[in-house]
Design a protein around this motif. Sequence first.
Motif, mmCIF file in Angstrom:
data_model
loop_
_atom_site.group_PDB
_atom_site.id
_atom_site.type_symbol
_atom_site.label_atom_id
_atom_site.label_comp_id
_atom_site.label_asym_id
_atom_site.label_seq_id
_atom_site.Cartn_x
_atom_site.Cartn_y
_atom_site.Cartn_z
ATOM 1 N N LEU A 1 -6.579 -2.473 6.019
ATOM 2 C CA LEU A 1 -5.998 -2.905 4.751
ATOM 3 C C LEU A 1 -4.615 -2.290 4.537
ATOM 4 N N ILE B 1 -2.596 -4.885 2.356
ATOM 5 C CA ILE B 1 -3.488 -5.586 1.434
ATOM 6 C C ILE B 1 -4.059 -4.547 0.469
ATOM 7 N N LEU C 1 -6.424 -2.690 -2.223
ATOM 8 C CA LEU C 1 -7.834 -2.780 -2.563
ATOM 9 C C LEU C 1 -7.982 -3.533 -3.877
ATOM 10 N N ALA C 2 -8.957 -4.411 -3.915
ATOM 11 C CA ALA C 2 -9.194 -5.175 -5.139
ATOM 12 C C ALA C 2 -9.748 -4.258 -6.231
ATOM 13 N N ARG C 3 -9.733 -4.748 -7.434
ATOM 14 C CA ARG C 3 -10.334 -4.018 -8.556
ATOM 15 C C ARG C 3 -11.511 -4.835 -9.071
ATOM 16 N N LEU D 1 -13.791 -12.159 -3.912
ATOM 17 C CA LEU D 1 -13.089 -11.023 -3.313
ATOM 18 C C LEU D 1 -12.638 -11.305 -1.879
ATOM 19 N N GLN E 1 -12.594 -7.628 1.709
ATOM 20 C CA GLN E 1 -12.815 -6.740 0.561
ATOM 21 C C GLN E 1 -14.305 -6.511 0.326
ATOM 22 N N THR E 2 -15.104 -7.559 0.462
ATOM 23 C CA THR E 2 -16.548 -7.436 0.246
ATOM 24 C C THR E 2 -17.165 -6.480 1.253
ATOM 25 N N THR F 1 -15.583 -4.181 3.038
ATOM 26 C CA THR F 1 -15.029 -2.834 2.853
ATOM 27 C C THR F 1 -15.753 -2.080 1.743
ATOM 28 N N PHE F 2 -15.887 -2.685 0.594
ATOM 29 C CA PHE F 2 -16.539 -2.002 -0.524
ATOM 30 C C PHE F 2 -18.023 -1.745 -0.245
#
Length: 315
Positions: free
Chosen positions: A62, A67, A69-71, A191, A195-196, A198-199
Amino acid sequence: MRNVEQLHTTSSDIPVYLTLAVVTMIWGGTFVAGRFLAGSLSPMFAASLRFCLASAALLGFLWLARIPLARPAPRQWLQLMLLGFFGIFFYNLCFFYGLQYINASRASLIVALNPAVIGLASWWLFKERLGRMKVAGIATCIVGAGLVIVSRNPQLLAATPDAWIGDLLILGCVLGWGVYSLFSRELNQTLGPVQTVTFSILIGTVMLWIVAVVRGEVSWQALNNLGLPQWLSLIYLGVFGSALAYIGYYNGLRKIGATRSGVFIALNPLTAVILGALLLGEQLTPAMCLGGALILGGIYLCNKPLAAGAKKRIL
């Protein structure tokens, strides 16, 4: 025009099929990599290190790709915690402790039920169409995987007194992976797969480390004693077998659905057998080859109806 779009969508699925095939081949290689680690680290410590490396690889990707990280929203955090718990923490807990009661071949035979469980759950929970060809494909894959595994170890059905405990724990793996596959649908769309994954891996990694520390399985001395083959195995398991493979699998889930993606899991034992023959000198038998042909035929049957249907509408 709609028919042309349907045919185009089907033909564009070919890269997804190839990606899923590579993903399952990578997962098949994790069995070989795991053998190089056997006896070097405790199971929970090995799993914690594997997903720690996976987390680092994903965060590094990322960062390099710039990229952010999403919130996630509060509801998405709850969904991600569900995925991290069942797909990473619960799966590995059941897998490693299950192998204390039954051997890996017997466990593989139970894990081979994954395509059937995912297909039935998709039909029941999300009303995903499960036609006769898909059912035949799933059944053929299970028979082929079972033939490969039993041929590799004919004694796997010889049960010990506590084997039922191991069987239940490995069935827990099937449940955990089913949840991880099925309940990512909304997150994959909002997401995205990267992102999915990764989290969910970050959350699962924290859970694994907590259990490893509480159980006293973290040993820095054992880590210091690892040789180059063991470190390469850990890197393979973490970077390729977890980070990259999970992204590829989730991308397949998003594009062709859980049932058609899940059936590729049947390639795992076949890949493990082939790599075992190439890297470890294990013998291939005619029964294994027949099982491999059945697996490939089952995958074709499960994914064939859409292409056939689209072509028929064109004509």
